[in-house]
Design a protein around this motif. Structure first.
Motif, PDB file in Angstrom:
ATOM      1  N   ILE A 169     -35.178   3.393 -13.626  1.00 49.00           N
ATOM      2  CA  ILE A 169     -36.223   2.389 -13.397  1.00 49.00           C
ATOM      3  C   ILE A 169     -36.290   1.397 -14.552  1.00 49.00           C
ATOM      4  O   ILE A 169     -36.416   1.780 -15.719  1.00 49.00           O
ATOM      5  N   HIS A 222     -40.366   4.812  -4.422  1.00 50.66           N
ATOM      6  CA  HIS A 222     -40.763   4.152  -5.673  1.00 50.66           C
ATOM      7  C   HIS A 222     -41.430   2.809  -5.383  1.00 50.66           C
ATOM      8  O   HIS A 222     -42.473   2.479  -5.970  1.00 50.66           O
ATOM      9  N   THR A 256     -37.076  -4.836 -12.811  1.00 44.61           N
ATOM     10  CA  THR A 256     -36.989  -5.504 -11.500  1.00 44.61           C
ATOM     11  C   THR A 256     -37.741  -4.782 -10.395  1.00 44.61           C
ATOM     12  O   THR A 256     -37.949  -5.363  -9.331  1.00 44.61           O
ATOM     13  N   SER A 257     -38.176  -3.536 -10.633  1.00 45.90           N
ATOM     14  CA  SER A 257     -38.840  -2.806  -9.553  1.00 45.90           C
ATOM     15  C   SER A 257     -40.250  -2.357  -9.885  1.00 45.90           C
ATOM     16  O   SER A 257     -40.901  -1.713  -9.048  1.00 45.90           O
ATOM     17  N   ILE A 272     -34.138  -3.232  -6.241  1.00 41.10           N
ATOM     18  CA  ILE A 272     -33.365  -2.070  -6.696  1.00 41.10           C
ATOM     19  C   ILE A 272     -31.953  -2.221  -6.146  1.00 41.10           C
ATOM     20  O   ILE A 272     -31.776  -2.658  -5.000  1.00 41.10           O
ATOM     21  N   THR A 294     -33.289  -2.357 -12.079  1.00 42.37           N
ATOM     22  CA  THR A 294     -33.424  -0.982 -11.626  1.00 42.37           C
ATOM     23  C   THR A 294     -32.243  -0.651 -10.716  1.00 42.37           C
ATOM     24  O   THR A 294     -31.955  -1.393  -9.778  1.00 42.37           O
ATOM     25  N   ILE A 295     -31.567   0.462 -10.996  1.00 41.11           N
ATOM     26  CA  ILE A 295     -30.397   0.824 -10.204  1.00 41.11           C
ATOM     27  C   ILE A 295     -30.474   2.277  -9.751  1.00 41.11           C
ATOM     28  O   ILE A 295     -31.196   3.092 -10.330  1.00 41.11           O
ATOM     29  N   ILE A 296     -29.720   2.576  -8.708  1.00 43.43           N
ATOM     30  CA  ILE A 296     -29.440   3.949  -8.319  1.00 43.43           C
ATOM     31  C   ILE A 296     -28.037   4.231  -8.833  1.00 43.43           C
ATOM     32  O   ILE A 296     -27.053   3.673  -8.340  1.00 43.43           O
ATOM     33  N   LEU A 302     -34.014  -3.372  -1.304  1.00 41.15           N
ATOM     34  CA  LEU A 302     -32.974  -2.474  -1.803  1.00 41.15           C
ATOM     35  C   LEU A 302     -31.616  -3.045  -1.407  1.00 41.15           C
ATOM     36  O   LEU A 302     -31.321  -3.181  -0.215  1.00 41.15           O
ATOM     37  N   SER A 322     -39.503  -7.578  -5.609  1.00 43.08           N
ATOM     38  CA  SER A 322     -38.976  -6.514  -6.462  1.00 43.08           C
ATOM     39  C   SER A 322     -37.610  -6.089  -5.938  1.00 43.08           C
ATOM     40  O   SER A 322     -37.323  -6.214  -4.743  1.00 43.08           O
ATOM     41  N   LEU A 339     -32.205   7.501 -10.088  1.00 45.85           N
ATOM     42  CA  LEU A 339     -32.924   6.226 -10.068  1.00 45.85           C
ATOM     43  C   LEU A 339     -33.296   5.874 -11.502  1.00 45.85           C
ATOM     44  O   LEU A 339     -34.093   6.574 -12.136  1.00 45.85           O
ATOM     45  N   ALA A 375     -35.726   5.622  -3.813  1.00 46.89           N
ATOM     46  CA  ALA A 375     -35.909   4.214  -4.191  1.00 46.89           C
ATOM     47  C   ALA A 375     -37.018   3.566  -3.378  1.00 46.89           C
ATOM     48  O   ALA A 375     -37.879   2.848  -3.925  1.00 46.89           O
TER      49      ALA A 375
END
Length: 336
Positions: free
Chosen positions: A326, A173, A329-330, A271, A287-289, A243, A269, A324, A170
């Motif tokens: 995407i 990225h 938001t990122s 995540i 955007t998430i993990i 993050l 930005s 991840l 993340a």
């Protein structure tokens, strides 16, 4: 009303009492389809209720397990628990879910209570603060699986996410999109998963030759985070990317950003490390993990059932990779 007995079912179905017992205990090897149908219909028509206490005494199993969740509010915990319950249902096992609230004393009480009720085994999201109790269960070969959080030096079954790699990916990225001032926000660093996410952040920054500044690493109780974010964003150089360590941290961060009229991803930005429901439907999409919660829950339940059945197993730490995903938001480039 007279209680219906197994003998009544046997007489109604025209079979022996032992055949009914085999049916109730799911032993169909030497039983024809027609016999099974007869017994099933007899049970339904007579309203027979098997004596599960007697059954558990005979089998030395209660067909119940306990799930002790650290904090049931987390989406990840809910999904894992649902997966475990699904697995248990398919295997005729009842699951009792308890919420420890990240409280070591509460966790200990639930462990003691569930063992007193003679559940066949436990799946625990450990607080990490009852090491002697965890070790005692392992030493006594009590069926147990630890979920999501590692316990150093404990030789047991663990089902874990690859937190370091996920956090590293993340942050990388963000860096690839031109960010240099990147923050990470987490709850108190008292458990392995949170520490590992910080470690992944630090590795990514160092390997990309960016300074690791302690002021950009925020941790604290949920109620403290807004004040800490306020201090962070008042710096001469506030972060351009962030993050959020889990879903609860994300909600506090989002509230802070909205209150301070900071826009995502134009001003910062973002995540989120967690399985956020409807993340793809938000504005902007988040955007998430993503952690494989259902797969992790099923694996934990499978490992527990093998121990309950006394199958040969080797204690190990099983790691699941995260993904991840995407979204908007990122991906706003922010040269800084």
């Amino acid at each position: 009303m007279k209680k219906v007995t197994m003998a009544d079912v046997a007489q109604f179905a025209g079979v022996s009492k032992s055949t009914v017992s085999q049916y109730i205990n799911n032993r169909y090897e030497y039983m024809g389809e027609e016999t099974r149908i007869k017994i099933k219909e007899a049970i339904e028509k007579l309203g027979y209720q098997p004596n599960y206490i007697a059954k558990s005494l005979k089998q030395k199993r209660t067909a119940m397990i306990g799930i002790i969740v650290a904090d049931v509010i987390h989406r990840f915990s809910t999904e894992v628990s649902r997966s475990i319950e699904d697995f248990c249902y398919d295997n005729d096992i009842h699951a009792i879910i308890c919420n420890a609230d990240n409280n070591a004393e509460k966790e200990k009480k639930y462990i003691d209570m569930l063992q007193a009720k003679q559940v066949d085994g436990l799946i625990i999201f450990p607080t990490g603060q009852n090491s002697a109790l965890y070790q005692k269960m392992v030493d006594e070969n009590y069926p147990v699986v630890f979920m999501d959080r590692d316990i150093k030096d404990l030789d047991a079954h663990f089902v874990l996410a690859e937190n370091i790699q996920a956090s590293y990916g993340a942050i990388s990225h963000f860096i690839q999109h031109g960010h240099k001032h990147i923050a990470i926000v987490a709850q108190p660093l008292t458990i392995s998963s949170r520490k590992e996410r910080i470690e992944g952040y630090q590795r990514a920054m160092m390997e990309h030759h960016l300074p690791v500044e302690s002021d950009y690493i925020i941790s604290g109780e949920i109620a403290e985070l807004k004040a800490k974010l306020q201090t962070l964003f008042q710096r001469k150089q506030p972060p351009t990317a962030l993050l959020a360590g889990n879903d609860l941290v994300f909600l506090e961060t989002l509230s802070f950003l909205q209150e301070n009229k900071l826009h995502i991803p134009e001003d910062v930005s973002l995540i989120v490390f967690d399985n956020i429901p409807f993340a793809h439907l938000s504005n902007p999409p988040i955007t998430i993990i993503s952690q494989p919660a259902f797969e992790m829950g099923a694996k934990a339940a499978e490992l527990l059932l093998k121990q309950i059945k006394k199958e040969t197993t080797t204690a190990e730490r099983i790691y699941f990779p995260c993904q991840l995903i995407i979204r908007t938001t990122s991906i706003k480039d922010k040269k800084s």
